[in-house]
Design a protein around this motif. Sequence first.
Motif, PDB file in Angstrom:
ATOM      1  N   GLY A  95       0.792  -1.222   0.000  1.00  0.00           N
ATOM      2  CA  GLY A  95       0.000   0.000   0.000  1.00  0.00           C
ATOM      3  C   GLY A  95       0.821   1.266   0.000  1.00  0.00           C
ATOM      4  N   GLY A  96       2.133   1.148  -0.122  1.00  0.00           N
ATOM      5  CA  GLY A  96       3.011   2.308  -0.101  1.00  0.00           C
ATOM      6  C   GLY A  96       2.962   3.108  -1.393  1.00  0.00           C
ATOM      7  N   SER A  97       3.671   4.236  -1.396  1.00  0.00           N
ATOM      8  CA  SER A  97       3.591   5.131  -2.553  1.00  0.00           C
ATOM      9  C   SER A  97       4.954   5.681  -2.944  1.00  0.00           C
ATOM     10  N   ILE A  98       5.043   6.050  -4.217  1.00  0.00           N
ATOM     11  CA  ILE A  98       6.208   6.735  -4.776  1.00  0.00           C
ATOM     12  C   ILE A  98       5.725   8.046  -5.367  1.00  0.00           C
ATOM     13  N   THR A  99       6.403   9.135  -5.052  1.00  0.00           N
ATOM     14  CA  THR A  99       6.067  10.440  -5.615  1.00  0.00           C
ATOM     15  C   THR A  99       7.310  11.042  -6.245  1.00  0.00           C
ATOM     16  N   LEU A 100       7.251  11.276  -7.551  1.00  0.00           N
ATOM     17  CA  LEU A 100       8.360  11.870  -8.285  1.00  0.00           C
ATOM     18  C   LEU A 100       8.039  13.320  -8.619  1.00  0.00           C
ATOM     19  N   THR A 101       9.033  14.056  -9.095  1.00  0.00           N
ATOM     20  CA  THR A 101       8.842  15.462  -9.449  1.00  0.00           C
ATOM     21  C   THR A 101       9.155  15.675 -10.925  1.00  0.00           C
ATOM     22  N   SER A 102       8.188  16.249 -11.645  1.00  0.00           N
ATOM     23  CA  SER A 102       8.420  16.663 -13.032  1.00  0.00           C
ATOM     24  C   SER A 102       8.400  18.189 -13.060  1.00  0.00           C
ATOM     25  N   GLY A 103       7.569  18.808 -13.895  1.00  0.00           N
ATOM     26  CA  GLY A 103       7.530  20.259 -13.929  1.00  0.00           C
ATOM     27  C   GLY A 103       6.685  20.778 -15.069  1.00  0.00           C
ATOM     28  N   ILE A 104       6.273  22.032 -14.981  1.00  0.00           N
ATOM     29  CA  ILE A 104       5.335  22.625 -15.925  1.00  0.00           C
ATOM     30  C   ILE A 104       5.849  22.620 -17.358  1.00  0.00           C
ATOM     31  N   VAL A 105       7.176  22.691 -17.553  1.00  0.00           N
ATOM     32  CA  VAL A 105       7.682  22.753 -18.924  1.00  0.00           C
ATOM     33  C   VAL A 105       7.500  21.433 -19.667  1.00  0.00           C
ATOM     34  N   GLY A 106       7.087  20.390 -18.960  1.00  0.00           N
ATOM     35  CA  GLY A 106       6.739  19.151 -19.645  1.00  0.00           C
ATOM     36  C   GLY A 106       5.573  19.333 -20.591  1.00  0.00           C
ATOM     37  N   ILE A 107       4.710  20.306 -20.291  1.00  0.00           N
ATOM     38  CA  ILE A 107       3.561  20.582 -21.167  1.00  0.00           C
ATOM     39  C   ILE A 107       3.536  22.023 -21.656  1.00  0.00           C
ATOM     40  N   GLU A 108       4.398  22.878 -21.094  1.00  0.00           N
ATOM     41  CA  GLU A 108       4.490  24.281 -21.500  1.00  0.00           C
ATOM     42  C   GLU A 108       5.955  24.620 -21.803  1.00  0.00           C
ATOM     43  N   PRO A 109       6.447  24.258 -22.989  1.00  0.00           N
ATOM     44  CA  PRO A 109       7.868  24.471 -23.297  1.00  0.00           C
ATOM     45  C   PRO A 109       8.262  25.947 -23.232  1.00  0.00           C
ATOM     46  N   ILE A 110       9.527  26.156 -22.893  1.00  0.00           N
ATOM     47  CA  ILE A 110      10.084  27.503 -22.834  1.00  0.00           C
ATOM     48  C   ILE A 110      11.384  27.535 -23.642  1.00  0.00           C
ATOM     49  N   ARG A 111      11.810  28.726 -24.046  1.00  0.00           N
ATOM     50  CA  ARG A 111      13.116  28.850 -24.690  1.00  0.00           C
ATOM     51  C   ARG A 111      14.214  28.388 -23.730  1.00  0.00           C
ATOM     52  N   ASN A 112      15.220  27.763 -24.258  1.00  0.00           N
ATOM     53  CA  ASN A 112      16.351  27.245 -23.488  1.00  0.00           C
ATOM     54  C   ASN A 112      15.977  26.052 -22.616  1.00  0.00           C
ATOM     55  N   GLY A 113      14.789  25.482 -22.841  1.00  0.00           N
ATOM     56  CA  GLY A 113      14.314  24.424 -21.951  1.00  0.00           C
ATOM     57  C   GLY A 113      14.085  23.079 -22.613  1.00  0.00           C
ATOM     58  N   ALA A 114      14.749  22.799 -23.750  1.00  0.00           N
ATOM     59  CA  ALA A 114      14.515  21.534 -24.448  1.00  0.00           C
ATOM     60  C   ALA A 114      14.817  20.328 -23.561  1.00  0.00           C
ATOM     61  N   ASN A 115      15.894  20.412 -22.793  1.00  0.00           N
ATOM     62  CA  ASN A 115      16.241  19.313 -21.901  1.00  0.00           C
ATOM     63  C   ASN A 115      15.192  19.143 -20.809  1.00  0.00           C
ATOM     64  N   ALA A 116      14.771  20.254 -20.221  1.00  0.00           N
ATOM     65  CA  ALA A 116      13.778  20.201 -19.144  1.00  0.00           C
ATOM     66  C   ALA A 116      12.439  19.673 -19.634  1.00  0.00           C
ATOM     67  N   THR A 117      12.012  20.086 -20.820  1.00  0.00           N
ATOM     68  CA  THR A 117      10.735  19.622 -21.363  1.00  0.00           C
ATOM     69  C   THR A 117      10.781  18.122 -21.629  1.00  0.00           C
ATOM     70  N   ALA A 118      11.853  17.647 -22.246  1.00  0.00           N
ATOM     71  CA  ALA A 118      11.971  16.219 -22.543  1.00  0.00           C
ATOM     72  C   ALA A 118      11.971  15.385 -21.273  1.00  0.00           C
ATOM     73  N   VAL A 119      12.727  15.817 -20.289  1.00  0.00           N
ATOM     74  CA  VAL A 119      12.843  15.063 -19.042  1.00  0.00           C
ATOM     75  C   VAL A 119      11.529  15.055 -18.271  1.00  0.00           C
ATOM     76  N   ASN A 120      10.904  16.219 -18.125  1.00  0.00           N
ATOM     77  CA  ASN A 120       9.669  16.289 -17.348  1.00  0.00           C
ATOM     78  C   ASN A 120       8.534  15.514 -18.010  1.00  0.00           C
ATOM     79  N   ALA A 121       8.444  15.589 -19.345  1.00  0.00           N
ATOM     80  CA  ALA A 121       7.418  14.823 -20.053  1.00  0.00           C
ATOM     81  C   ALA A 121       7.660  13.324 -19.889  1.00  0.00           C
ATOM     82  N   ALA A 122       8.921  12.923 -19.899  1.00  0.00           N
ATOM     83  CA  ALA A 122       9.246  11.506 -19.728  1.00  0.00           C
ATOM     84  C   ALA A 122       8.889  11.013 -18.331  1.00  0.00           C
ATOM     85  N   ILE A 123       9.095  11.842 -17.325  1.00  0.00           N
ATOM     86  CA  ILE A 123       8.733  11.449 -15.958  1.00  0.00           C
ATOM     87  C   ILE A 123       7.231  11.229 -15.855  1.00  0.00           C
TER      88      ILE A 123
END
Length: 203
Positions: free
Chosen positions: A108-136
């Motif tokens: 019954g335990g849980s895992i909570t990970l952290t992604s981020g808004i740029v996974g669905i709202e890309p920003i300039r200079n954020g290609a790495n962040a968008t790819a990683v957050n969407a993958a999480i």
Amino acid sequence: MSSTSKVLLIGASGTIGQAVLVNLSARHEVITVGRTSGTHRADFSQSGSVAALFKAVGKVDAIVSTAGNLHFGPLAEMTPAQFNLGLQDKLLGQVQLALLGQHYLNDGGSITLTSGIVGIEPIRNGANATAVNAAIDGFVAAAAIELPRGLRINAVSPTILTESVGSYGPFFPGFETVPAVRAALAYQRSVEGGQTARVYRVH
């Protein structure tokens, strides 16, 4: 979860991590983990570090990650090595945490990970962040349908924190900010609630 639940918090010294620690420690036993501080030390980028962490800690009721590094910079200048930073650290670090951690969770335990808004709202200079957050977010959706023993997995996807505007504000023009204490409520929902496969968007 009972008041005696044991929560493993990775990234406890960060801005979000500190707020999550204050929130959860009011009701649970929280074991703090960081690269350079905390009850235990662990570094996503070091092979074997996460495995050693779980061997030292043993069984827990919840695993929460607020850790992970990314690379921000212009796509035209980005190297594969720079892009790989986010893949190895925030993405594979958290995936490794889930893959190994599932075997140390009580039923019954849980895992909570952290992604981020740029996974669905890309920003300039954020290609790495968008790819990683969407993958999480994608990993959480897929992992949830296979976890046994009533185990749950969710992600929290915050926007830029009010406390982080001085460092990251220029990357997020026109974005509303949220205080870390508000983001921490989403981690509480994930740990103490009953849902799985959710991405709690704190935008």
